[in-house]
Design an enzyme around this catalytic site. Structure first.
Site, PDB file in Angstrom:
ATOM      1  CG  ASP A 100       7.069 -24.303  27.932  1.00  0.00           C
ATOM      2  OD1 ASP A 100       6.518 -25.377  27.654  1.00  0.00           O
ATOM      3  OD2 ASP A 100       7.421 -23.471  27.077  1.00  0.00           O
ATOM      4  CG  HIS A 321      10.119 -20.876  22.312  1.00  0.00           C
ATOM      5  ND1 HIS A 321       8.761 -20.853  22.527  1.00  0.00           N
ATOM      6  CD2 HIS A 321      10.469 -22.185  22.309  1.00  0.00           C
ATOM      7  CE1 HIS A 321       8.306 -22.079  22.655  1.00  0.00           C
ATOM      8  NE2 HIS A 321       9.313 -22.917  22.519  1.00  0.00           N
ATOM      9  CG  ASP A 322       9.520 -23.442  18.970  1.00  0.00           C
ATOM     10  OD1 ASP A 322      10.726 -23.553  19.243  1.00  0.00           O
ATOM     11  OD2 ASP A 322       8.639 -24.139  19.522  1.00  0.00           O
TER      12      ASP A 322
END
Length: 551
Positions: A100, A321-322
């Site tokens: 990422d 994750h968001d």
């Protein structure tokens, strides 16, 4: 449908949020050795690729998306030697690793920004600085408040589309682009297999930085999303970096539509896939703190549009994750958690594209029952609530508690639930974020022991996808677009056809689907005793999912 075969189209991607995955040293924070210790779990799921959220050196203001050194590993996660061992262990299991990367902005602790503040060696032009202490325009930060921060030492303000610790890089400066290319090649030369590129379509801002529409929740987004030179800069980046390697790339693209996405991911585009947000906004009202009720017809319409209209390759995801946990958001995290978790997995793995599984999704992890703002770590949630209190829109957290429970990014960031011990097997210390209290029932150990678990069903789905290319490369036909609780579609490829029927309701539902009259083998179902279908009439139990081959 583009049927050119490549490994990343046929892959299953497993996303690891390292801070919350597994802690090997008892400090309460997940680390690289902890990931290595649990790699067999990922491999046993059938994953082909691991997407690793940022592990670079960082002050951790935004959990690693504020990078202070792109060529170093954050000490809480371990060392470069640990990372190199992780890469080796991943490859030894016939999996691949994508990193990422956040290069729309850097940490204000990065050496580039420190030199920029000192106006040293031309680094002032690495960021967006403007004179004075009044915001240069009305743009807002995605985390709340102005997108401009005044620096008293410099006597100027700088742009930050996210936290004030994340200063936006000025991609109009060719030196910035060259430095970004160099750091990307650093990791490619180490042997990684690609990148997930954070908010990558925000890298180009228009000349003059004009004011945005003040009625937008994120003021200015019409100017900085897919800016005037974004396509040019990404094409240049691809040519200078990963085009020379056998990689996969997926770009997170804010406020993008299918037509613009096609420019990025068409056969000649600079990326393989994008993460769009249309389906993630289905329950979003005018503002973050004013959500709306979602309905299945809207969700179906959005996903179907991307299945049929994208000129390029789809990424398939329902959470990350968001985002909140999927059974809490789109299904039932109570009585029908098991059935609805399997139903959502069926949807994910039977559409055309590359599926992404976020850690814990495979065991049906749920949202956390947040009770105070002090429990939260998420800058977005905290910033939105504090902004609303400061503006006099609310008096306290309690007024929006349920909204935060439903929406906070921290729902996805609670520690991975490995077993029913005190901290769910995540750590021997004090976890950096609270462990969900339901971990005594929802955990990997329990799921492994239960042959009827969501985990075992996910493995069946991975096997099904590997055995039937129709779920990878097939053409999608939407069958019941106006039905409010049943999603039915047909996938077809080279003479093979399948029917997928999904009941997104907690009640038994009957529908008529013409394709059902020609069903053949039952390929997979989330109820053990799915009845034989003999005509076009189907009766689906609560959250029932069925996949039939068609003759």
């Amino acid at each position: 449908m583009d049927e050119q075969r490549t490994w990343w189209k046929e892959a299953v991607v497993y996303q690891i949020y390292p801070r919350s995955f597994n802690d090997s040293d008892g400090d309460g924070v997940g680390d690289l050795q902890g990931i290595i210790d649990r790699l067999d779990h990922v491999a046993s799921l059938g994953a082909d690729v691991i997407w690793l959220n940022p592990v670079y050196e960082s002050p951790q203001e935004d959990n690693g998306y504020d990078i202070s050194d792109y060529r170093a590993i954050h000490e809480e996660y371990g060392s470069m030697a640990d990372w190199e061992r992780l890469l080796e262990e991943v490859h030894d299991r016939d999996m691949r690793l994508i990193m990422d990367l956040a290069v729309n902005h850097s940490s204000t602790e990065h050496e580039w920004f420190k030199k920029s503040r000192r106006d040293e060696d031309g680094y002032r032009e690495y960021y967006y600085w403007r004179d004075g202490d009044v915001p240069a325009n009305n743009w807002k930060s995605g985390f709340g408040g102005s997108a401009w921060e005044y620096d008293e030492e410099v006597g100027m303000q700088y742009l930050h589309l996210f936290d004030d610790s994340q200063a936006d890089l000025n991609w109009d400066n060719p030196d910035v682009r060259e430095d970004v290319h160099d750091l990307m090649n650093f990791w490619l030369e180490k042997g990684i297999d690609g990148f997930r590129l954070d908010v990558i379509n925000l890298v180009s801002k228009p000349e003059g930085l004009p004011d945005g529409d003040p009625s937008q929740d994120w003021v200015g987004i019409e100017h900085f999303a897919d800016g005037p030179r974004a396509q040019e800069y990404l094409e240049e980046m691809a040519e200078a970096t990963y085009d020379d390697y056998d990689t996969m790339t997926v770009g997170e693209c804010i406020d993008i539509d299918v037509e613009t996405a096609s420019d990025y991911v068409s056969p000649d585009g600079p990326m393989d896939m994008v993460f769009h947000f249309e389906h993630m906004l289905v329950d979003m009202g005018d503002r973050w703190l004013t959500p709306s009720e979602w309905n299945l017809t809207d969700l179906k319409a959005i996903v179907s549009h991307w299945q049929t209209e994208l000129d390029g390759w789809n990424s398939l995801y329902l959470t990350n994750h968001d985002q909140p946990r999927i059974v809490s958001r789109f299904a039932d995290d109570g009585e029908y958690r098991r059935e609805s978790g399997k139903l959502l997995g069926t949807l994910l793995f039977t559409l055309s594209g590359t599926p992404y599984v976020y850690q814990g999704q495979e065991i049906g992890m749920t949202n956390y029952p947040w009770s105070s703002l002090d429990e939260l770590d998420d800058l977005q949630s905290i910033g939105k609530v504090e902004e609303a209190i400061e503006a006099g829109e609310i008096d306290s957290f309690e007024e929006v508690q349920q909204i935060v429970r439903d929406r906070s990014r921290d729902n996805a960031r609670t520690p991975m639930q490995w077993d029913d011990s005190e901290n769910a097997g995540f750590t021997d210390g004090d976890p950096w974020l609270s462990v969900n209290p339901n971990h005594d029932e929802v955990n990997v150990k329990q799921a492994e022991a239960d042959e009827d678990s969501i985990l075992h069903y996910y493995r069946d789905l991975v096997d099904l996808r590997e055995d039937h290319e129709v779920f990878v490369y097939g053409d999608y036909t939407h069958l019941l677009p106006d039905h409010e609780s049943v999603w039915a579609y047909r996938m077809e490829l080279d003479g093979e056809a399948v029917l997928v029927t999904l009941n997104f309701s907690d009640t038994e539902t009957s529908v008529t689907v013409d394709d059902a009259a020609r069903t053949n083998d039952l390929l997979v179902a989330n109820y053990d005793d799915a009845p034989t279908v003999t005509d076009a009439n189907l009766t689906l139990r609560p959250y029932e999912a069925r996949v039939h081959s068609l003759n």
